[in-house]
Write an enzyme that holds these catalytic residues in place. Structure first.
Site, PDB file in Angstrom:
ATOM      1  N   GLY B  66       0.791  -1.226   0.000  1.00  0.00           N
ATOM      2  CA  GLY B  66       0.000   0.000   0.000  1.00  0.00           C
ATOM      3  C   GLY B  66       0.819   1.268   0.000  1.00  0.00           C
ATOM      4  CB  SER B  67      -0.183   4.512   1.402  1.00  0.00           C
ATOM      5  OG  SER B  67       0.443   5.667   1.859  1.00  0.00           O
TER       6      SER B  67
END
Lengths: 428, 150
Positions: B66-67
């Protein structure tokens, strides 16, 4: 890790305490990765010194609360507060949580906004460019092929590696802040030639046209390759906007940091070149069935067709996309039961203002917002139960973050929903 | 009743020695948008550990996804006192490496066999990242093949 004399000198404190602390963090990080050395970088995109109510309160209690304390203790993970000098490498600030003009509309607290403004002034004073966007490449920061960069923001990282052919890993807040003071980052991962070759071949046997099509293809690629490097083979005509949506989607459903499109992207003159002569780990077909499955995955949390909120601008809209939205809204008004917010960078908004586009959006009842997005700011209009989005990335995050339903479709579908208050998107 | 034990060897990511109860997942973990750092819980909608706390656990997982906000979110778990006691993971990424560094917890990877096959939630695990050794005391018996790695 092997350090150059220049790096050793920083580590020994000869260039000041702050650079020493930054180099200490880079050495800890490089050793954790198993990197052999650092590489010079002069293009950094991060969130240096950025504060919020949590960090402001914590470092008020533990360390005196000024901005140097947050930068030293959090950004550099130092145990000692040091005086933070100007950036020694070109550094820009990515998106934040507060639009300076519309923070109240987005429901931000005055305290949070004040803290963010103060930390922005602090870091601007250290030479950091306040771009406040997830698309620095649309706001004046365009590296050239082969440049070593240190970027955060997964959608910008995948664009930087794949479309520009510059080199960056997905860095974090602490590593980019340390790079800002040293001009160094671990020479690992995507900085090295051998890690930039394709892994999976994606055969696409029909035309991929709309931004929505590109978003779905990206979302599919991320799901099937995870963290690996897809190579797309097919007949493609993708502009910057389509690359932006494709990469953002692939980086959300999976962890794609780089992709190749044979005959299109700079490190893939051919399929064979993209794989460096190796065989693909897997050959995967993307056809109508895969496209429909991706559409259904993205729309799995949508049920009610009354739309309260339409959000455009993930990743931040370009000038052409704002122009496109304005044209789709021509002669129409946003429905009384629906709100339309369009997100972009301050730089693009300045041009949209000059072009008269911001006014035309306002006249239609829409709002042009900068700096942030609904997921980052955790902001949707009060009472929102159902949103409509043209971004696969935002559709991935927003329903989970705000506990709402979200429809995914074309920009036209979204504008229609804003005008009629109802979702009429069509499954492909 | 005899207790099954096993030893894994791996590479130090962040040094230190610690012991505690294992929390195991075969799913990668998101930082930003995937955890609540003040509570120390997993929040991602479709995650098998949704709602489960990793505070003071030996977290055994494939790695990060993810981020790019991963390190900053896990950094905040350290400030909030909700960080795991140690990280044992199988896929090295910049996100998990930086997160481990700023959480300052003993962390290891590159194991001689897969910790996700060997360790189960609830096992008592001693991590000596400085020497690159993990000792596992199993709460439930495993097959002989898993114990010996043969």
């Amino acid at each position: 890790m092997k350090l150059s004399n220049e790096e050793k000198s920083m580590l020994d404190g000869k260039d000041g305490k702050a650079r020493q602390k930054a180099m200490e963090l880079l050495v800890r990080y490089g050793e954790a990765l198993g990197a052999e050395r650092l590489v010079a970088t002069d293009n950094i995109a991060g969130v240096p010194g950025s504060s919020n109510p949590f960090l402001a309160k914590y470092y008020h209690q533990h360390g005196g609360g000024n901005h140097d304390a947050i930068f030293s203790l959090f950004d550099l993970d130092s145990d000692e507060i040091v005086e933070v000098p100007k950036a020694s490498a070109h550094t820009c600030h990515l998106q934040g949580g507060y639009d300076p003009d519309n923070w109240q509309l987005l429901g931000a607290s005055p305290e949070g906004f004040k803290i963010s403004q103060e930390s922005e002034a602090y870091i601007a004073g250290r030479g950091v460019q306040i771009l406040k966007t997830c698309t620095p490449y649309l706001a004046g920061n365009v590296p050239k092929k082969g440049d070593h960069c240190a970027w955060m923001e997964s959608s910008a990282v995948v664009y930087c590696n794949s479309v520009i052919g510059a080199r960056t890993n997905t860095e974090g807040r602490e590593s980019t802040s340390a790079a800002m003071l040293t001009g160094k980052i671990p020479d690992w991962g995507f900085h090295l030639d051998e890690n930039r070759l394709g892994s999976h071949l994606i055969e696409v046997d029909f035309e991929i046209e709309s931004v929505m099509d590109w978003g779905m293809l990206g979302y599919f690629c991320g799901e099937v390759v995870g963290e690996k490097i897809p190579v797309l083979n097919g007949k493609f005509k993708a502009d910057l906007i389509r690359h932006k949506h494709f990469g953002a989607a692939a980086a959300s459903s999976g962890g794609v940091e780089m992709y190749h499109i044979a005959g299109v992207t700079p490190e893939a003159p051919s399929v064979e070149a993209a794989f460096g002569g190796r065989k693909p780990l897997e050959v995967i077909k993307y056809g109508l069935a895969e496209k429909r499955r991706t559409y259904d995955n993205l729309n799995s949390r949508a049920k009610d067709t009354d739309v309260d909120y339409v959000m455009l601008g993930c990743p931040h809209y370009s000038l052409e996309q704002i122009q496109g939205a304005v044209e789709l809204l021509e002669g129409k008004k946003v429905n009384a039961n629906t709100q339309l917010w369009v997100f972009t960078s301050r730089a693009v908004k300045a041009v949209a203002d000059a072009q008269g586009l911001s006014k035309r959006l306002r006249d239609s009842g829409a709002v042009l917002v900068t700096d942030t997005c609904s997921s980052i700011a955790q902001a949707v209009p009060p009472g929102t139960k159902v949103a409509a989005l043209d971004s696969a990335k935002q559709t991935h995050y927003l329903p989970a973050i705000m506990n709402i339903q979200a429809w995914f479709g074309t920009t036209q579908d979204c504008i229609n929903a804003a005008v009629t208050g109802r979702w009429n998107g069509v499954r492909p | 009743m005899s207790v099954d034990t096993a030893v894994l060897k791996g590479r130090k990511v962040v040094g230190g020695v610690v012991e505690g109860e294992a929390l195991v997942t075969r799913q990668t973990i998101s930082g930003w948008g995937g955890i609540n750092p003040t509570l120390g819980t997993i929040t991602e909608t479709r995650h098998e550990l949704r709602g489960v706390s990793f505070k003071d656990k030996i977290l055994v997982f494939p790695g990060a996804k993810g981020s790019s906000g991963w390190s900053a979110m896990f950094h905040m778990t350290r400030l909030s006192g909700t960080a795991p006691k140690a990280l044992l993971f199988t896929e090295m990424t910049t996100k998990v490496a930086l997160g481990a560094v700023v959480m300052r917890v003993p962390s290891m990877t590159d194991f001689d066999r897969n910790p996700l096959d060997l360790i189960e939630t609830g096992d008592w695990v001693k991590v000596d990242a400085d020497r690159g050794i993990v000792e596992v005391r199993m709460i439930a018996p495993r097959s002989a093949a898993l114990r010996t790695g043969s």
